[in-house]
Design an enzyme around this catalytic site. Sequence first.
Site, PDB file in Angstrom:
ATOM      1  N   SER A  54       0.827  -1.214   0.000  1.00 28.32           N
ATOM      2  CA  SER A  54       0.000   0.000   0.000  1.00 28.32           C
ATOM      3  C   SER A  54       0.851   1.248   0.000  1.00 28.32           C
ATOM      4  O   SER A  54       1.710   1.418   0.869  1.00 28.32           O
ATOM      5  CB  SER A  54      -0.885   0.082   1.257  1.00 28.32           C
ATOM      6  OG  SER A  54      -1.623  -1.071   1.430  1.00 28.32           O
TER       7      SER A  54
ATOM      8  N   HIS B  92      -4.925  -2.742  -4.027  1.00 26.08           N
ATOM      9  CA  HIS B  92      -3.729  -3.506  -4.373  1.00 26.08           C
ATOM     10  C   HIS B  92      -3.869  -3.913  -5.845  1.00 26.08           C
ATOM     11  O   HIS B  92      -4.915  -4.393  -6.247  1.00 26.08           O
ATOM     12  CB  HIS B  92      -3.617  -4.777  -3.520  1.00 26.08           C
ATOM     13  CG  HIS B  92      -3.394  -4.514  -2.060  1.00 26.08           C
ATOM     14  ND1 HIS B  92      -2.269  -4.930  -1.399  1.00 26.08           N
ATOM     15  CD2 HIS B  92      -4.152  -3.879  -1.146  1.00 26.08           C
ATOM     16  CE1 HIS B  92      -2.354  -4.561  -0.129  1.00 26.08           C
ATOM     17  NE2 HIS B  92      -3.487  -3.917   0.048  1.00 26.08           N
TER      18      HIS B  92
ATOM     19  N   ARG C  41       0.365  -9.258  -4.225  1.00 28.85           N
ATOM     20  CA  ARG C  41       0.724  -9.921  -2.977  1.00 28.85           C
ATOM     21  C   ARG C  41      -0.443 -10.790  -2.497  1.00 28.85           C
ATOM     22  O   ARG C  41      -1.582 -10.358  -2.539  1.00 28.85           O
ATOM     23  CB  ARG C  41       1.039  -8.852  -1.937  1.00 28.85           C
ATOM     24  CG  ARG C  41       1.448  -9.385  -0.598  1.00 28.85           C
ATOM     25  CD  ARG C  41       1.840  -8.249   0.337  1.00 28.85           C
ATOM     26  NE  ARG C  41       3.264  -8.215   0.609  1.00 28.85           N
ATOM     27  CZ  ARG C  41       3.935  -7.115   0.896  1.00 28.85           C
ATOM     28  NH1 ARG C  41       3.331  -5.953   0.907  1.00 28.85           N
ATOM     29  NH2 ARG C  41       5.219  -7.168   1.160  1.00 28.85           N
ATOM     30  N   THR C  42      -0.124 -11.982  -2.074  1.00 26.09           N
ATOM     31  CA  THR C  42      -1.126 -12.808  -1.391  1.00 26.09           C
ATOM     32  C   THR C  42      -0.871 -12.674   0.095  1.00 26.09           C
ATOM     33  O   THR C  42       0.245 -12.917   0.568  1.00 26.09           O
ATOM     34  CB  THR C  42      -1.010 -14.284  -1.825  1.00 26.09           C
ATOM     35  OG1 THR C  42      -1.285 -14.365  -3.224  1.00 26.09           O
ATOM     36  CG2 THR C  42      -2.001 -15.159  -1.068  1.00 26.09           C
ATOM     37  N   HIS C  43      -1.883 -12.246   0.821  1.00 26.67           N
ATOM     38  CA  HIS C  43      -1.723 -12.079   2.268  1.00 26.67           C
ATOM     39  C   HIS C  43      -2.053 -13.375   2.997  1.00 26.67           C
ATOM     40  O   HIS C  43      -2.891 -14.164   2.550  1.00 26.67           O
ATOM     41  CB  HIS C  43      -2.629 -10.949   2.779  1.00 26.67           C
ATOM     42  CG  HIS C  43      -2.171  -9.587   2.367  1.00 26.67           C
ATOM     43  ND1 HIS C  43      -2.531  -9.009   1.175  1.00 26.67           N
ATOM     44  CD2 HIS C  43      -1.356  -8.698   2.993  1.00 26.67           C
ATOM     45  CE1 HIS C  43      -1.973  -7.816   1.079  1.00 26.67           C
ATOM     46  NE2 HIS C  43      -1.245  -7.601   2.173  1.00 26.67           N
TER      47      HIS C  43
ATOM     48  N   GLU D 152      -5.254  -4.599  14.971  1.00 28.20           N
ATOM     49  CA  GLU D 152      -4.984  -5.053  16.331  1.00 28.20           C
ATOM     50  C   GLU D 152      -5.882  -4.320  17.334  1.00 28.20           C
ATOM     51  O   GLU D 152      -6.344  -3.210  17.090  1.00 28.20           O
ATOM     52  CB  GLU D 152      -3.515  -4.775  16.699  1.00 28.20           C
ATOM     53  CG  GLU D 152      -2.496  -5.453  15.797  1.00 28.20           C
ATOM     54  CD  GLU D 152      -2.417  -4.844  14.410  1.00 28.20           C
ATOM     55  OE1 GLU D 152      -2.656  -3.628  14.259  1.00 28.20           O
ATOM     56  OE2 GLU D 152      -2.140  -5.595  13.456  1.00 28.20           O
TER      57      GLU D 152
ATOM     58  N   SER E  42       1.838  -8.489   6.709  1.00 26.75           N
ATOM     59  CA  SER E  42       2.563  -9.120   5.593  1.00 26.75           C
ATOM     60  C   SER E  42       4.040  -9.208   5.947  1.00 26.75           C
ATOM     61  O   SER E  42       4.416  -9.142   7.114  1.00 26.75           O
ATOM     62  CB  SER E  42       2.371  -8.299   4.314  1.00 26.75           C
ATOM     63  OG  SER E  42       2.992  -7.028   4.451  1.00 26.75           O
TER      64      SER E  42
ATOM     65  N   ASN F 132      -0.799   4.827   9.367  1.00 28.59           N
ATOM     66  CA  ASN F 132      -1.614   5.271  10.522  1.00 28.59           C
ATOM     67  C   ASN F 132      -0.839   4.951  11.786  1.00 28.59           C
ATOM     68  O   ASN F 132       0.034   4.081  11.781  1.00 28.59           O
ATOM     69  CB  ASN F 132      -2.943   4.498  10.548  1.00 28.59           C
ATOM     70  CG  ASN F 132      -2.714   2.989  10.581  1.00 28.59           C
ATOM     71  OD1 ASN F 132      -2.443   2.377   9.532  1.00 28.59           O
ATOM     72  ND2 ASN F 132      -2.796   2.407  11.753  1.00 28.59           N
TER      73      ASN F 132
HETATM   74  N1  HPA Z   1      -2.146  -2.757  11.697  1.00 31.33           N
HETATM   75  C1  HPA Z   1      -1.946  -3.783  10.862  1.00 31.33           C
HETATM   76  N2  HPA Z   1      -1.821  -3.652   9.558  1.00 31.33           N
HETATM   77  C2  HPA Z   1      -1.906  -2.417   9.053  1.00 31.33           C
HETATM   78  C3  HPA Z   1      -2.110  -1.296   9.852  1.00 31.33           C
HETATM   79  C4  HPA Z   1      -2.234  -1.469  11.253  1.00 31.33           C
HETATM   80  O1  HPA Z   1      -2.419  -0.528  12.043  1.00 31.33           O
HETATM   81  N3  HPA Z   1      -2.134  -0.207   9.032  1.00 31.33           N
HETATM   82  C5  HPA Z   1      -1.937  -0.676   7.778  1.00 31.33           C
HETATM   83  N4  HPA Z   1      -1.788  -2.011   7.779  1.00 31.33           N
END
Ligand code: HPA
Length: 271
Positions: free
Chosen positions: A38, A70, A91-93, A192, A211, A234
């Site tokens: 991203s 993506h 990408r495969t997550h 989280e 990832s 963020n």
């Molecule tokens: N946590 C996990 N993955 C993420 C976050 C996050 O705060 N921001 C972008 N990908």
Amino acid sequence: MAYFVMNSSPFELAQEAAAVIASATGVANHDIALTLGSGWGKAGELLGETIATLDASDVPGFSSSGVPGHSGTIRSISMPNGKAALVIGARTHYYEDKGVRAVVHSVRTAAATGAKIMILTNGAGGIKESWSPGQPVLISDHINLTANSPLEGATFIDLTDLYSKRLRTLAKTVDPSLDEGVYVQFRGPHYETPAEVQMAKAIGGHIVGMSTALEAIAAREAGMEVLGLSLITNLAAGVSPHPLSHQEVIDSGKAAEPVISKLLADIASAL
Ligand code: HPA
């Protein structure tokens, strides 16, 4: 066309994918590979001349990305320094539940095309309060909280210096202001809880994401040198005063894209 190859080892499948890439691009060997997460998507255009763009779903073992924001392409780029770069925008997550083999197939394919350096990028949450959304940081190490591994059987691989000190030092010659931190991979796809973020901090983490760690392990198994870069999209849950949203992640990726894509292209050219 979608390929489903049964009964072949992940390494054979990567060889097949590399053979398709070589014949479709006319580039027998790639030197460096980049996975664009991203916010990093524009780096491809800035790296050099695009020789060919493939739809990932035309390459064995790849499927199109199901995540909005993506892209799903694989590009061969001729860099001004004469090196060939493979740019993976597919990408495969791990949270897609396609298995760890699918998650690391792109990295194994990159190795099979000849790439000796793997640059892994992502958008992630920042734990350090001094960081701001839009800021790129180097990954210095990781903590893998997926309880899984791309390695199969008794394959004991050393992960000391997994995120190459040499490459981080080179990246800092391009941008001396780059900070670095330990990336903690959670399974996702939920973000989280604040308590999980505090746990990640307590065990030594600075960046939270979904990832990269599994891919980095596979890259090291394949003998590649790894450079990891996170865009802090963020501040992590609880560190940020606001609730998190995928839209925020996409928006800060877009806002930062021109600057960090240029940075990534400059770093890749310096390696
Ligand atoms: N946590 C996990 N993955 C993420 C976050 C996050 O705060 N921001 C972008 N990908």
